[in-house]
Every structure is written in C-alpha cells, then in structure tokens.
Scaffold this active site. Structure first.
Site, PDB file in Angstrom:
ATOM      1  N   CYS A 260     -30.335 -15.502  84.309  1.00  0.00           N
ATOM      2  CA  CYS A 260     -30.711 -16.786  83.728  1.00  0.00           C
ATOM      3  C   CYS A 260     -32.127 -17.114  84.170  1.00  0.00           C
ATOM      4  CB  CYS A 260     -29.733 -17.901  84.092  1.00  0.00           C
ATOM      5  SG  CYS A 260     -29.851 -18.466  85.788  1.00  0.00           S
TER       6      CYS A 260
ATOM      7  N   HIS B 184     -29.829 -27.826  86.493  1.00  0.00           N
ATOM      8  CA  HIS B 184     -30.588 -27.425  87.673  1.00  0.00           C
ATOM      9  C   HIS B 184     -32.036 -27.202  87.274  1.00  0.00           C
ATOM     10  CE1 HIS B 184     -28.770 -23.841  85.824  1.00  0.00           C
ATOM     11  NE2 HIS B 184     -29.907 -23.238  86.092  1.00  0.00           N
TER      12      HIS B 184
END
Length: 669
Positions: free
Chosen positions: A424, A587
């Site tokens: 990611c 995040h």
C-alpha cells in the site's frame, strides 16, 4: 536498428494511448446497457423498424400511432417527430440520456468514484449538449471528467476549513455554483467545438465513402487492435461518430469498422484446419470465445506468434468494410462486445443481409490468406503461441482473463510462489490488515512455507513472486516489481481475490502441506497502542469528520503531531482506506511518517454509519505506525472484522473496556 531509448519511447507512447483508450471505455462500457436499450427501441419502433416492417408484410397499414410516438418517426424534412409533432423516445435518449450517463460516469471516475463528481460532471455535460445539434458523446467525454476533476480540486482548497454544521451547505452550493459555471462553459465552448469536430470528421468519412476508400481504414484499425489500441479508436472516435450518423440515417457503417468478428473468425478457422501443436488444438475453443462471446483479444496471440498473419486480418477487415459499403449496410448502435449475437441485434432489418455478408466475406478472405501463409510456414507453433500470449499480456498491460486456455498443457509453468507482498502507499495500515487476512487463508490452506508480508510501495523490490495491492495502486506497484504477478483488490477484508490466490498456489505449488502452523500465544491489547481515552463510541458526521476525529484522538494521545491529521486526509484523496465489513482505517501518507512520535491506534464508532465513498462504515480506526509494534494489533483487528460475531460485539459495546475486551480476545496474527 532503433535505439533502446527510441524503443522505450514508442512503448511508452503506446502505453499512454492504451491507458487513454481504457479511460474512454470505462466511461462508455458501464453504460452499454443504455446503448443497447436505445438500439432495441430504434430497431423496433422507428418508421423503418421491425414492428412496421412486419405489420406492412401482413397488410396491416394503419394503427401505428403508438409505435410512431415511441420511435419518433421522421417527417418530410427528416425531423424526428411523433404522431403529434413531438419528439419521440429515440431522439431524447440519444440527445440527453446517453451523453449524460457518460458525463456522470466520467465525473465520478475523476473524483474517486464520488457521486459528487458524477453530479457535477453531468451538469457540465448538459451545457455541452444544449450547445450543439449533434449527440454530445465527445463533449460528454471531455466535460464529464473535467467536472469531476475540477470539483475535486476545488473541494481540496477548503477541506477541513469549514465550520462544523456548515458542511452540507457549503458542499451543495459549491457543487451547484461550479456545475452551473461549467455548464455555461460547455454551452459556449465545448458544444460548438465538438459540433465543428464532428462535422469535420463526418466530412472525412463521407470523402472516404464517396471515393470507395473506407476499406483502407482496416490498415490502421486491425494492427491497432493487436496492440490493444482499439478502445481509443472505437470508444473515442468511431462510437461517437457512428451514433451521430445513426441518428440521422438510422444506421452507421462506422460501428462495424472495428467490431466485425469476421477477421478473427477466419484467422482462428485457419489455425484449426492448418495450424500445428497448441495453436491448432486451442483454436476451436478460441472460436467460441471470439465469435459467440465477442472477446476479440483471444486471437491476438495467434497473430503475435506469426506476425505475417497481420496481412490476413487486414485484408479480411478490408473485405468486410467493402461488403458493407457495397450493400449500404450498417448498425443502429454499437455492438459491444463484438459478438455475432450483438452484431445481429444491432442490425436494422434493411441491413441484416449486408451485415451478415460482411462477416462471412471478412471471415472467408482472412481464412484464405491465413491458410496460405500457414501452409507455406514450416515452423512449429507450441513455443511461439506461449511466448506470444505473454507478449499480448505485456501489450495489454495486465493479465488476460481468457489467455489461460491458449497455453495448453504444454505451456511452461511459471514456477512456485514462495513470497507474497501486500503493498500500500504507506505500508502502515491497509497492507498490514490485508496481509493478515491473506496470510491466514494461505497458511490455512497448508502453504505455511509461503511468506505473506506487507510493505510500502516505495520499498518494493523486484524479487517477490506475487504482489497484492489496491486497484488504484496496482500500476505503481507494477512499475516497482515488473517481474511479479500482480493482483488488484478493492475490499481488503473479504476480497474474493484471496481465494483466487489460494487457487493459484494450488496450481503453481501443488497441494498444500497441511493445516497451518498454530498461532503464537499472545496477551491482551497493548494499552500504549490503544488507550481507553482514544476510544469513542457515539460519533456522528461525514467521512471527513470521521478522519479528523480519529486523527485528533491520535494527537491528543501524544502519538502524532497535528500535521498528521492533514496527511490522513491527503491519503484518503489518493486511495480509499475503506477495508470492507463496515471498517475504515484512515492513516497518513508515507511522507508523513516524520510526524509520528510513537505508534498508536484510535477507535471511533459511528452507530448511524458513515458514507465512505458510497460504502457504509461504522468503525473508524485511526493508525499511526512508527515501527512494526502496531502490526500485531492490526492483524488481530483483521481477524475480528472477518468474524461476524466479533463485529456484532463491537456494535453492541457500551464502554471502552468492552472494545478492549473484543480486541484482546484474539491471538496475534
């Protein structure tokens, strides 16, 4: 000999054109059902449609009022009118419905699949529609994405600066005001420009038709198909121009320039009769997929294996176009996919014979030329076809869904898979949880020797066997690891692609070694990562409110600097942190790791749920990971959110201790 720089430049240019074509097709193909509906209504109810044709054949010469209202029959001046002098269904569908659907889809695509981007894109498209007298497909392909992209940029300017309670007011008025401005721009600029372009392109087509030069277009179209540039040509040029022509003439030959299944059929028949090895044995199955299924890419490897066969498909395509020119035939609407079934369904009664003849003639010419070339060829096909299939997938830029049947039993295996990386953007949250779920499946299937880890894309190296990433990040991951197999997912918690990976392991590695190794013993939740003060159970608000709330809890815990909250929002604008199963884990970006003081996690529950880009979210877990000490809890969370009973316990939790009890009930991943 061309230099490597020149070769790379050509390959890059081709890749850009492929991506552009894919972008165009992603606006058109989701709405192809509307095109089919319009084509069926046109085929049945216009003045030359099937209903009147059959009625006249049986001597029924009256009572067509209802039919004419539906179809919008033309008056003496060629204007689409119904029995009462009003436009019927056919005209409004092609003038308003189809372009608006394309504009809405394009706007939504450019704003991270947001309904807001789609609405602004549709408003902008409406301006272009009213600014021209031709169907505004090209205008929709410009104004729709422009509306979504520009609205996204404007929203970013005042993101997190709106006072609580005023978000809906600002969002609605900003979308309305900006959409109105773009509608005026579309009316004044885009409409007239596309009108002029359409007129110019139509004149070019008329020039080619009048001089019997239209078959020459196959010299460019057929090779372009092999290089997967067909989307750019078909969706970007032929479909808009063909739809405009079909509105006035009731049909267009342009719909068949690329979609004619005849050349592919003829080529595969030649391989079935005169081919050798794997090519000969796989050709009959490929015929079914290509001719009936309409997936033309199945025959591309056969041409790549023997490049001289490009002459066969070019001549077959030219013969098919020449036949349609001779018969004056065409289709009412695009034939997508390019199946003989779709071609016949889109054919008006007067063109059915000519269209069928064009397919037969194209297949016959291609078969004869390809058979001759195969007969004089002395090489074998087995190795050539396997290599050409790989080359086709390289040209396409992704794994082909139908190419597996071409390799046959003699194809070389790609080797066992020993390492899987879940990648990611930052390598902190999404990838950790996805890797935990996938690791459990892989090891549970007995492949305990296969490593499943998570990494940031920037840390990937080209020495792994398989890379899993969010669909919006796969292109970036592929650039870092071109040798690996890549799998794209959207739902991190319960993606069906995980089961496909296990199936792939069974094919490549053989049967699993048995049950997975027992999980290591572990204690409860580290209170330093998830403090009671960082748990909120009764929050409400929008997606952006949820991200801000989760980030502010991390700031209050002393885990991150205040700038980290903005980085969480920036991360969301690039790739969604929606995980599936009512969970999102916002995040920061990879660049924001410097704002992290220590690893920590916050937990926010939204009992009324949050609209997360069209997906429902009840649980928002904010993540700040300085090292790897937060990954143990993420693995535990991943297991919890694949267990419906555990999710139900979190929904029913009445205190922070109840949440900690659930999170601490799982063993470390």
């Amino acid at each position: 000999m061309a230099s490597s720089t020149e070769t790379a430049s050509r390959g890059g240019a081709r890749l850009h054109v492929q991506r552009f074509g894919t972008f165009l097709s992603n606006m058109v193909l989701p709405n192809i059902g509307a095109f089919i509906a319009w084509g069926l209504i046109t085929a049945l109810f216009i003045q030359t449609g099937w209903v009147k044709l059959i009625g006249d054949a049986f001597g029924y010469d009256g009572g067509y009022g209802f039919v004419s209202v539906l179809g919008g029959w033309k008056d003496a001046d060629g204007v689409l009118l119904d029995a009462n002098g009003n436009v019927g269904i056919v005209g409004p569908m092609i003038t308003y419905l189809l372009p608006l659907l394309i504009g809405y889809t394009g706007g939504r695509m450019m704003y991270n699949d947001s309904l807001r981007g789609g609405v602004v894109g549709a408003i902008a498209t409406m301006g272009a529609i009213t600014g021209a007298s031709v169907p505004m497909f090209l205008g929709a392909m410009v104004m729709g994405p422009l509306g979504g992209w520009s609205m996204k940029k404007l929203d970013a300017l005042w993101a997190h600066k709106i006072r609580p309670g005023f978000e809906m007011l600002v969002n609605n008025f900003s979308a309305g005001i900006w959409g109105g401005i773009l509608a005026v721009v579309g009316f004044v600029v885009a409409g007239p420009f596309v009108q002029g372009f359409s007129n110019l392109a139509s004149n070019v087509v008329d020039f080619l038709v009048e001089r019997n030069l239209l078959p020459l277009t196959s010299i460019f179209i057929e090779p372009a198909k092999i290089l997967f540039l067909n989307n750019a040509i078909n969706q970007g040029i032929l479909t808009p121009l063909g739809t405009t022509a079909a509105q006035t003439d009731g049909k267009s030959i342009l719909f068949l320039l690329e979609a004619n299944p005849g050349p592919g059929l003829g080529l595969l028949l030649a391989f079935a009769v005169f081919g050798r090895g794997a090519a000969k044995s796989s050709a009959p199955g490929a015929i079914l997929i290509q001719f009936i299924g309409g997936i033309h890419e199945i025959y591309f490897p056969y041409v790549l294996a023997k490049p001289k066969l490009i002459a066969a498909v070019i001549l077959g395509g030219m013969a098919g176009v020449a036949t349609n020119v001779a018969f004056g035939s065409g289709l009412r609407s695009p034939a997508s996919p390019g199946s003989i079934i779709a071609v016949w369904a889109s054919s008006p009664p007067s063109s059915l014979l000519g269209v069928t003849a064009s397919v037969v003639v194209a297949a016959g010419v291609c078969f004869l030329v390809a058979s001759f070339l195969l007969k004089i060829d002395k090489s074998t096909d087995d190795g050539d076809l396997a290599a050409a299939t790989a080359q086709m997938e390289a040209n396409k830029g992704k794994k082909s869904s139908v190419s597996g049947m071409l390799a046959g039993s003699g194809a070389a295996a790609s080797g066992p898979i020993r390492s899987i990386v879940f990648a990611c953007d930052a390598g902190m949250g999404s990838s950790a949880m996805g890797a935990s779920v996938l690791r459990k499946k892989v090891h549970g299937a007995g492949f305990t020797d296969v490593t499943v880890v998570n990494k940031a894309i920037s840390n990937l190296t080209d020495d792994v066997d398989l890379v899993v990433s969010h669909q919006d990040l796969t292109d970036r991951a592929r650039q870092k690891t071109p040798s690996a197999t890549h799998v794209s997912v959207e739902n991190f918690m319960s993606s069906p692609r995980y089961d496909e990976i296990v199936d792939l392991l069974q094919q490549q590695n053989g049967a699993g070694a048995g049950a997975s190794a027992p999980a290591a013993a572990g204690g409860g939740v580290d209170s330093g990562l998830l403090a009671r003060e960082s748990i909120v159970l009764d929050a409400s608000g929008s997606r952006d409110d949820a991200i801000t709330r989760a980030g502010e809890l991390l700031v209050a815990a002393g885990a991150v600097e205040s700038s980290y909250v903005q980085a969480m929002h920036e991360r969301e604008t690039s790739v969604s942190t929606y995980m599936g199963n009512l969970l999102a884990i916002p995040h920061g970006t990879n660049e924001a790791k410097g704002a992290i003081r220590r690893s920590a996690i916050s937990f926010v529950r939204f009992p009324q749920q949050v609209d997360w880009n069209g997906k429902p979210v009840e649980f928002v877990i904010g993540i700040a990971g300085a090292g790897d000490d937060h990954l143990k809890l993420l693995g535990r969370i991943a297991e919890i959110f694949t267990d419906e009973s555990q999710v139900a316990r979190l929904s029913a939790a009445r205190s922070a201790d109840d949440v900690l009890a659930v999170l601490g009930a799982m063993q470390p991943a």
